[in-house]
Design a protein around this motif. Structure first.
Motif, PDB file in Angstrom:
ATOM      1  N   LYS A 281      -1.890 -34.951 -32.434  1.00 25.86           N
ATOM      2  CA  LYS A 281      -0.611 -34.250 -32.349  1.00 25.86           C
ATOM      3  C   LYS A 281      -0.284 -33.825 -30.912  1.00 25.86           C
ATOM      4  CE  LYS A 281       0.726 -34.221 -36.653  1.00 25.86           C
ATOM      5  NZ  LYS A 281       1.955 -34.943 -37.039  1.00 25.86           N
ATOM      6  N   MET A 282      -1.305 -33.764 -30.071  1.00 26.68           N
ATOM      7  CA  MET A 282      -1.085 -33.355 -28.683  1.00 26.68           C
ATOM      8  C   MET A 282      -0.576 -34.529 -27.856  1.00 26.68           C
ATOM      9  SD  MET A 282      -4.227 -30.746 -27.863  1.00 26.68           S
ATOM     10  CE  MET A 282      -4.400 -29.224 -28.801  1.00 26.68           C
ATOM     11  N   PRO A 283       0.267 -34.266 -26.857  1.00 32.72           N
ATOM     12  CA  PRO A 283       0.886 -35.349 -26.093  1.00 32.72           C
ATOM     13  C   PRO A 283      -0.065 -36.052 -25.131  1.00 32.72           C
ATOM     14  CG  PRO A 283       1.547 -33.230 -25.206  1.00 32.72           C
ATOM     15  CD  PRO A 283       0.790 -32.938 -26.456  1.00 32.72           C
ATOM     16  N   ASP A 284      -1.241 -35.460 -24.869  1.00 27.56           N
ATOM     17  CA  ASP A 284      -2.187 -36.113 -23.956  1.00 27.56           C
ATOM     18  C   ASP A 284      -3.595 -35.941 -24.496  1.00 27.56           C
ATOM     19  OD1 ASP A 284      -3.428 -33.621 -22.960  1.00 27.56           O
ATOM     20  OD2 ASP A 284      -1.480 -33.269 -22.030  1.00 27.56           O
ATOM     21  N   ARG A 285      -4.559 -36.668 -23.900  1.00 33.11           N
ATOM     22  CA  ARG A 285      -5.965 -36.583 -24.302  1.00 33.11           C
ATOM     23  C   ARG A 285      -6.711 -35.518 -23.495  1.00 33.11           C
ATOM     24  NH1 ARG A 285      -5.646 -39.309 -28.997  1.00 33.11           N
ATOM     25  NH2 ARG A 285      -5.126 -41.510 -28.756  1.00 33.11           N
ATOM     26  N   ARG A 286      -6.205 -35.206 -22.319  1.00 35.87           N
ATOM     27  CA  ARG A 286      -6.929 -34.304 -21.427  1.00 35.87           C
ATOM     28  C   ARG A 286      -7.084 -32.917 -22.033  1.00 35.87           C
ATOM     29  NH1 ARG A 286      -4.724 -32.378 -15.580  1.00 35.87           N
ATOM     30  NH2 ARG A 286      -3.295 -31.245 -16.961  1.00 35.87           N
ATOM     31  N   THR A 287      -6.014 -32.398 -22.637  1.00 35.84           N
ATOM     32  CA  THR A 287      -6.038 -31.025 -23.153  1.00 35.84           C
ATOM     33  C   THR A 287      -7.066 -30.835 -24.261  1.00 35.84           C
ATOM     34  OG1 THR A 287      -3.707 -30.742 -22.554  1.00 35.84           O
ATOM     35  CG2 THR A 287      -4.647 -29.184 -24.147  1.00 35.84           C
ATOM     36  N   PRO A 288      -7.060 -31.664 -25.336  1.00 34.06           N
ATOM     37  CA  PRO A 288      -8.088 -31.458 -26.368  1.00 34.06           C
ATOM     38  C   PRO A 288      -9.502 -31.696 -25.858  1.00 34.06           C
ATOM     39  CG  PRO A 288      -6.833 -33.474 -26.792  1.00 34.06           C
ATOM     40  CD  PRO A 288      -6.117 -32.736 -25.709  1.00 34.06           C
ATOM     41  N   LEU A 289      -9.669 -32.621 -24.906  1.00 35.10           N
ATOM     42  CA  LEU A 289     -11.000 -32.853 -24.357  1.00 35.10           C
ATOM     43  C   LEU A 289     -11.478 -31.638 -23.566  1.00 35.10           C
ATOM     44  CD1 LEU A 289     -13.226 -34.944 -24.239  1.00 35.10           C
ATOM     45  CD2 LEU A 289     -12.129 -35.941 -22.232  1.00 35.10           C
ATOM     46  N   LEU A 290     -10.564 -31.010 -22.852  1.00 34.94           N
ATOM     47  CA  LEU A 290     -10.903 -29.798 -22.103  1.00 34.94           C
ATOM     48  C   LEU A 290     -11.283 -28.668 -23.051  1.00 34.94           C
ATOM     49  CD1 LEU A 290     -11.056 -28.618 -19.246  1.00 34.94           C
ATOM     50  CD2 LEU A 290      -8.654 -27.940 -19.483  1.00 34.94           C
ATOM     51  N   TYR A 291     -10.515 -28.510 -24.139  1.00 35.10           N
ATOM     52  CA  TYR A 291     -10.852 -27.494 -25.146  1.00 35.10           C
ATOM     53  C   TYR A 291     -12.221 -27.766 -25.765  1.00 35.10           C
ATOM     54  CZ  TYR A 291      -6.024 -25.749 -25.081  1.00 35.10           C
ATOM     55  OH  TYR A 291      -4.823 -25.199 -24.705  1.00 35.10           O
ATOM     56  N   ALA A 292     -12.507 -29.037 -26.029  1.00 30.38           N
ATOM     57  CA  ALA A 292     -13.789 -29.391 -26.647  1.00 30.38           C
ATOM     58  C   ALA A 292     -14.951 -29.034 -25.726  1.00 30.38           C
ATOM     59  CB  ALA A 292     -13.806 -30.881 -26.983  1.00 30.38           C
ATOM     60  N   LEU A 293     -14.823 -29.341 -24.446  1.00 30.42           N
ATOM     61  CA  LEU A 293     -15.895 -29.017 -23.502  1.00 30.42           C
ATOM     62  C   LEU A 293     -16.055 -27.508 -23.336  1.00 30.42           C
ATOM     63  CD1 LEU A 293     -15.182 -31.744 -20.798  1.00 30.42           C
ATOM     64  CD2 LEU A 293     -17.136 -31.650 -22.349  1.00 30.42           C
ATOM     65  N   ALA A 294     -14.938 -26.791 -23.342  1.00 31.33           N
ATOM     66  CA  ALA A 294     -15.014 -25.329 -23.251  1.00 31.33           C
ATOM     67  C   ALA A 294     -15.704 -24.754 -24.486  1.00 31.33           C
ATOM     68  CB  ALA A 294     -13.612 -24.743 -23.103  1.00 31.33           C
ATOM     69  N   GLY A 295     -15.366 -25.282 -25.661  1.00 33.77           N
ATOM     70  CA  GLY A 295     -16.021 -24.832 -26.888  1.00 33.77           C
ATOM     71  C   GLY A 295     -17.510 -25.132 -26.881  1.00 33.77           C
ATOM     72  N   CYS A 296     -17.870 -26.284 -26.344  1.00 35.86           N
ATOM     73  CA  CYS A 296     -19.285 -26.640 -26.255  1.00 35.86           C
ATOM     74  C   CYS A 296     -20.024 -25.711 -25.302  1.00 35.86           C
ATOM     75  CB  CYS A 296     -19.427 -28.091 -25.802  1.00 35.86           C
ATOM     76  SG  CYS A 296     -21.075 -28.768 -26.034  1.00 35.86           S
ATOM     77  N   LEU A 297     -19.364 -25.318 -24.225  1.00 30.71           N
ATOM     78  CA  LEU A 297     -19.969 -24.384 -23.277  1.00 30.71           C
ATOM     79  C   LEU A 297     -20.219 -23.026 -23.928  1.00 30.71           C
ATOM     80  CD1 LEU A 297     -20.874 -23.746 -20.377  1.00 30.71           C
ATOM     81  CD2 LEU A 297     -18.495 -23.162 -19.852  1.00 30.71           C
ATOM     82  N   VAL A 298     -19.227 -22.533 -24.675  1.00 30.27           N
ATOM     83  CA  VAL A 298     -19.393 -21.250 -25.365  1.00 30.27           C
ATOM     84  C   VAL A 298     -20.503 -21.348 -26.407  1.00 30.27           C
ATOM     85  CG1 VAL A 298     -18.272 -19.582 -26.888  1.00 30.27           C
ATOM     86  CG2 VAL A 298     -17.003 -20.560 -24.969  1.00 30.27           C
ATOM     87  N   GLY A 299     -20.509 -22.439 -27.180  1.00 25.04           N
ATOM     88  CA  GLY A 299     -21.549 -22.626 -28.189  1.00 25.04           C
ATOM     89  C   GLY A 299     -22.937 -22.701 -27.580  1.00 25.04           C
TER      90      GLY A 299
END
Length: 456
Positions: A87-105
């Protein structure tokens, strides 16, 4: 923001938007995710017993649950993660969120404030890692296109396998040499660097179908006013209906599931088998797994190049067909019915040779399923660019492959363990060999001969 003139382009646009930088940064991200998957294994008992003060008699139970929850959460959240990403217009944003979530986890897991904090961290790691895998592979597919996707995917999978191999080794060595927190700072620092690379990355914008293209591609009976309505419904539930009714998709998913089941089966059965048969300790047993992984790292790019040239039909057919006799042979050492195998070093030679062969054949199979799913999505979108929504369905295609692969990791031990108990190691391998032969027949019958060119 659009970049129609040179003056409007940001600093470093040429290298930040290059295919090399995009693929390279995604590859590093996926390497980090695969490294983190096994990073916790050698140090988990230390975390549970020394930092959380859990009774050693409960260590095995907690270890099993912490490792199992990772795969379970990944399967549950994969489709939702992919739906949001598409649903997002680009791939960069969800990938950035995923890496941030992995860092927090990862930070929560490392903190070991309580056992529930560790569980919460593993859940976050699993959701974020699933998103990184799905969006990462979709980003690579978008960046390189169909012509070179096979060999680029092969290179990416080589780095992923290298991360899987090095994760437990790196954490075990670092814990011994530098202590607990410096050990965890290494993957967290790499994740921060991954996020910085993702912020620098500039994707090429996807071409939006013009009204003339839509009119020419959509059926004449569809009213022009229904374009937008039709673009949303197929992008959700209809995506799975279209894909899961396609024999090529089902064969590709079966390949993902059986391949990961085999790898998980080896993790479950080989250590005990070589200990009972050859009386090996942990060192030679660990080297056995290198026999599986090293050929995969070496031959993945070559196999990807082959798939680019001739499609996935023949590589998958040959790979699964040859896998069966190697599994039959692998089960013979230690079995009294095959006395000719058990004299001298024959059993060791056969075991090592079979594992090397299986590792090499794995390069023909690993990644073939996602390639087939991607090709089906591209062909559907070539006929109707809006069939899966304005932003396509690349992430959802990889989510299906990710779910099948993760499900195989969970089912492999559940199937191989009881089979060894009921019928023995040899017949367990026979069962998996028969499944390989069945999939070889399905691959030959249903998969395409050569990847078609998609004109965009």
């Amino acid at each position: 923001m659009t970049f129609n003139t040179d003056t409007s382009k940001p600093l470093g646009y040429r290298w930040r938007s290059s295919k090399t930088f995009i693929v390279g940064s995604v590859t590093v991200a996926l390497f980090t995710e695969s490294l983190l998957f096994g990073f916790i294994v050698p140090i988990l008992s230390y975390m549970l017993e020394q930092r959380l003060h859990i009774d050693p008699s409960h260590t095995q139970n907690e270890t099993t649950k912490l490792l199992a929850i990772y795969g379970f959460v990944s399967v549950v959240f994969a489709t939702a993660t992919a739906h949001v990403a598409d649903k997002m217009p680009d791939r960069r944003t969800p990938l950035l969120y995923a890496l941030a979530g992995c860092l927090v986890g990862t930070a929560l897991v490392a903190s070991t404030l309580s056992i529930w904090t560790v569980y919460l961290g593993r859940v976050l790691q699993s959701i974020a890692s699933s998103g990184a895998w799905i969006v990462g592979f979709a980003t690579v597919a978008d960046a390189v296109g169909d012509e070179h996707f096979g060999k680029v995917l092969g290179v990416v999978l080589s780095f992923v396998t290298a991360g899987t191999i090095s994760g437990p080794t790196v954490s075990g060595v670092l814990l011994k040499l530098v202590g607990y927190w410096p050990t965890w700072l290494v993957p967290m620092a790499v994740l921060v660097l991954d996020m910085l690379a993702r912020m620098l990355m500039i994707e090429a914008s996807k071409p939006t179908p013009s009204d003339e293209e839509r009119t020419g591609l959509l059926p004449a009976s569809r009213p022009a006013s229904s374009d937008q309505e039709g673009s949303t419904a197929p992008s959700t539930s209809n995506f799975y209906r279209i894909m899961l009714l396609d024999s090529r998709v089902l064969t590709g998913l079966a390949g993902c599931l059986l391949y990961s089941s085999l790898m998980a089966n080896f993790d479950t059965t080989i250590p005990l088998h070589v200990r009972e048969t050859f009386h090996w300790d942990s060192l030679p047993t660990g080297l056995m797994f290198l026999c599986l992984q090293i050929p995969n790292v070496i031959f993945n790019p070559v196999s990807g190049w082959v798939r680019d040239k001739i499609g996935v039909r023949y590589p998958m057919t040959v790979g699964w067909a040859l896998m069966a006799p190697l599994l039959f042979l692998l089960g013979m050492p230690g079995d009294e019915r095959f006395a000719w195998v058990n004299g001298g070093h024959h059993g060791v030679v056969i075991t090592v040779t079979c594992l090397l062969g299986i590792g090499a054949l794995g390069s023909l199979l690993h990644g073939a399923g996602p390639m087939e799913l991607t090709a089906v999505v591209r062909e559907q979108e070539a006929q109707d660019p809006l069939i899966f929504g304005e932003n396509g369905a690349g992430s959802r295609a990889f989510a299906l492959a990710e779910m099948a692969f993760t499900l195989g990791i969970m089912l492999g031990p559940l199937l191989s363990g009881p089979l060894v108990e009921l019928v023995g190691y040899f017949y367990m391998n026979v069962v998996f060999g028969i499944l390989c032969l069945m999939l070889a027949v399905s691959s030959f019958n249903f998969l395409r001969r050569k990847q078609p060119a998609i004109v965009e």
